[in-house]
Design a protein around this motif. Structure first.
Motif: not given
Length: 330
Positions: A83-91, A137-141, A144-150, A159-163
Motif C-alpha cells: 500500500h501507499s503510506p498515504l492510503t493507510i493513513a487515510e484508512q 512517512e505514514l507516522q508523519a501523516y 500532521d507533520q507530513s514529509l511530502v510537501p503539500g 489522529t496519531d494512531v499508535p504504530l
C-alpha cells in the motif's frame, strides 16, 4: 498473572463455511474477547488464500468496531509494501475519527501472499526495501507533520494512531528499537528467532514520542478446554488441518483426503516443516495453558501476549479464550 492478553484473528474460512459466515464468526470472537476483558483484537492481512478472509483489515475493523463497545481493534498487521503510506493513513485515520481511542496500526514488511498476488496488487516486488522510509512517512501523516510537501492525510492528520512493528527476524526488532515503537513478534508461526529478536529490541531501544521504554508483544497459539482430552483432540485436528490447508493452498479451496492419505501426508518432510511453525502452542486445561504461557512469557520477555485461538469450530476457539481468561485472571 498480570500480563495483558490480546487476540489475533485470521477470519478463518472453515470447510463448508462461506466468507460471510467467517466474518460473523469474527464478530462473535471479538465480542467474546471484549466480554472476557482481553486488551485488543488484531486482524491479519493475507491475500489469495482460500482459508483466510482478512484481506482488508481496515474494512473488517470498521465493521467489528460497530459491533463492540470498548475493546481496541487493529491490524496485525497491515503489510505496508502492498500500500501507499498515504492510503493507510487515510484508512486508519478514518477509523480513529469514528472510534477514538480504540484503533491500533500494526505494520509488517512481508507481502502476506505469493508473488503472483503481489503483481496483481500492482506493487513493485522491491517495495519492501522502502519499509523503514514508508513507516516514517505514514507516522508523519498521522501526526500532521507530513514529509511530502503539500500533502496531508484527511482524515488521518492529527489522529496519531499508535504504530506497532511486526516481525519475525532481527530486521523488525532493530527497526522497532530505532524508531522507539512497540515490537510484536510473530512467534505463532515463525518461532526460531524469538529470543534473539526480543533481546536485540530491548538492548537497542531508543525512547520516542510514542513510547519511553521497550514494549514486547509475543504471539502464541492456544487450544484450551476444561477437559484436557478434548484439548488434545482439538490439537490433533489443528495440526492435520494446518498441513492440509497449507499444502493445498492455491488449488481452488479445500481438498478431500482420506484418513490414510492424511497419515501419509503428516509424515512427509513438508508437513514437518509446517508443524514446526506451530512450535509455540499451549494445549490443555486451564492449569496446563497457564503454566505454558507463564514459561512462554518469561522466554519471550513479553509485556503482552497475543493469543491465536484455534479450534475445529468457532465455539472451540471462543472456549479457548474463556478457559485461558479464567486461568490467567483479570
Amino acid at each position: 498473572m498480570s500480563l495483558p492478553l490480546s487476540v489475533l484473528d485470521f477470519a478463518i474460512v472453515r470447510e463448508g463455511v462461506s466468507v460471510r459466515e467467517a466474518f460473523l464468526e469474527s464478530v462473535e470472537l471479538a465480542k467474546t474477547a471484549e466480554r472476557l476483558g482481553y486488551e485488543r483484537v488484531w486482524y491479519t492481512e493475507h491475500h489469495n488464500m482460500s482459508t483466510i478472509a482478512s484481506a482488508a483489515p481496515a474494512v473488517l475493523i470498521a465493521h467489528i468496531a460497530t459491533q463492540t463497545e470498548r475493546i481496541r481493534l487493529g491490524s496485525g498487521g497491515v503489510m505496508l509494501p502492498n500500500h501507499s503510506p498515504l492510503t493507510i493513513a487515510e484508512q486508519f485515520g478514518t477509523l480513529a475519527e469514528l472510534h477514538p481511542g480504540r484503533i491500533d496500526l500494526g505494520l509488517g514488511r512481508a507481502p502476506g501472499t505469493d508473488q503472483a498476488a503481489v503483481r496483481a496488487m500492482r506493487r513493485d516486488a522491491r517495495a519492501a526495501e522502502a519499509f523503514p522510509q514508508d513507516v516514517r512517512e505514514l507516522q508523519a501523516y498521522l501526526r500532521d507533520q507530513s514529509l511530502v510537501p503539500g500533502i496531508r492525510a484527511i482524515p488521518g492528520a492529527g489522529t496519531d494512531v499508535p504504530l506497532y512493528i511486526l516481525g519475525s527476524s532481527l530486521f523488525g526488532a532493530q527497526l522497532a528499537a530505532a524508531y522507539g515503537l512497540p515490537y510484536a513478534f510473530a512467534s505463532h508461526f515463525a518461532p526460531d528467532a524469538l529470543e534473539e529478536a526480543t533481546a536485540v529490541y530491548r538492548e537497542q531501544f531508543q525512547p520516542s514520542e510514542q513510547l519511553d521504554k521497550p514494549y514486547v508483544m509475543a504471539a502464541v497459539n492456544v487450544i484450551a478446554h476444561d477437559d484436557p482430552d478434548v484439548a488434545r483432540q482439538e490439537w490433533e485436528w489443528t495440526k492435520r488441518n494446518r498441513v492440509k490447508s497449507m499444502l493445498t493452498r492455491g488449488r481452488g479451496g479445500f481438498q478431500s483426503f482420506t484418513d490414510q492419505d492424511m497419515d501419509v501426508l503428516m509424515a512427509s518432510p513438508a508437513a514437518q516443516q509446517i508443524l514446526h511453525m506451530l512450535t509455540y502452542t499451549a494445549v490443555g486445561d486451564r492449569d496446563a495453558v497457564r503454566s505454558y504461557l507463564g514459561d512462554f512469557a518469561e522466554r519471550s520477555t513479553a509485556d503482552e501476549l497475543m493469543i491465536a485461538p484455534f479450534g475445529s469450530t468457532p465455539e472451540a476457539a471462543r472456549d479457548s479464550l474463556r478457559v485461558l481468561r479464567d486461568a490467567w485472571g483479570r
